[in-house]
Design a protein around this motif. Sequence first.
Motif, mmCIF file in Angstrom:
data_model
loop_
_atom_site.group_PDB
_atom_site.id
_atom_site.type_symbol
_atom_site.label_atom_id
_atom_site.label_comp_id
_atom_site.label_asym_id
_atom_site.label_seq_id
_atom_site.Cartn_x
_atom_site.Cartn_y
_atom_site.Cartn_z
ATOM 1 N N ARG A 223 -10.038 0.791 4.867
ATOM 2 C CA ARG A 223 -10.041 -0.665 4.753
ATOM 3 C C ARG A 223 -11.479 -1.171 4.825
ATOM 4 O O ARG A 223 -12.390 -0.433 5.204
ATOM 5 N N SER B 105 -2.545 -3.124 4.911
ATOM 6 C CA SER B 105 -2.476 -1.701 4.592
ATOM 7 C C SER B 105 -1.042 -1.195 4.751
ATOM 8 O O SER B 105 -0.072 -1.930 4.577
ATOM 9 N N THR C 111 0.830 -1.200 0.000
ATOM 10 C CA THR C 111 0.000 0.000 0.000
ATOM 11 C C THR C 111 0.862 1.246 0.000
ATOM 12 O O THR C 111 0.475 2.288 -0.530
ATOM 13 N N SER D 51 -9.458 3.303 9.287
ATOM 14 C CA SER D 51 -8.709 2.312 10.048
ATOM 15 C C SER D 51 -7.469 2.968 10.642
ATOM 16 O O SER D 51 -6.804 3.772 9.989
#
Length: 270
Positions: free
Chosen positions: A221, A101, A67, A231
């Motif tokens: 997310r 993430s 990410t 998140s």
Amino acid sequence: MKKIFKLSLAAASLALIAGGASAGIVSTPHNLTAGGANPGPGPNKQSTTEQICVFCHTPHAANTSATAPLWNKAIPASTGYTTYSTANSSTIDGNVLAVGSVSAACLSCHDGTQAMDNLVNAPGSGGLNAAGSDRNYNWTTGTNKVTGVANLTKDLTNDHPIGIQYCGGGLTGSGATVSGTCADSDFNAVTTKSINGSQVFWVDTTGAGTRSKNDIILYTRTFTGNATGPSVECASCHDPHTDKAGTNSDVNFMRVTTSGSKICLACHTK
């Protein structure tokens, strides 16, 4: 005389630029270089390359599974981590996800399992290994792996939750603005806007109403019931490019100062 003045002004401008640059990542422990004009101040330094950004980023052939932008390291599998959960606190309202993430990028060094010189695209020609590989650089100080308190290990039960749904204020809606109905009065309300066609979330610490590095950045997310929303991840509280020279002078890499527990009270209403 005018020419001298212009030259002096140009020199002053360059000095300001240089001063600004030295207050960035160069002055943090994330600068892993041992030599050259800007050696790192941290406990881990290597003398194989003087490049600073290469240990996290590459302009070409980056790891697209990450990410984090233009990531230059292998991403650890999400399995094997023990995360903070309801076993640690019975008052948790938000859903807790597996490690992922942007936090996975942070943990590619900070879980202590992978060398800091594990790179996808090393400096120079012929340095590409798409899967990432240890480069066996010469570490003049410290080791090639994170040690001490910075080594979080894969047991994250004694660390602030990551991958946890932020429930401050509650958000409802449909389409781009949906984030479920998670609401908890123990947390400050979240700010959300559409930027470049994507819904983004943050806790506004500056009162400016616009997202900045000094806000608590929340990441998008998908939680239980396909609720898309904010998140809390490692980079919510930490900016990896911040040093001690700025307003957060007490601790490295904090988006909000720890003085007066402002970093905690940015989210928690206590």
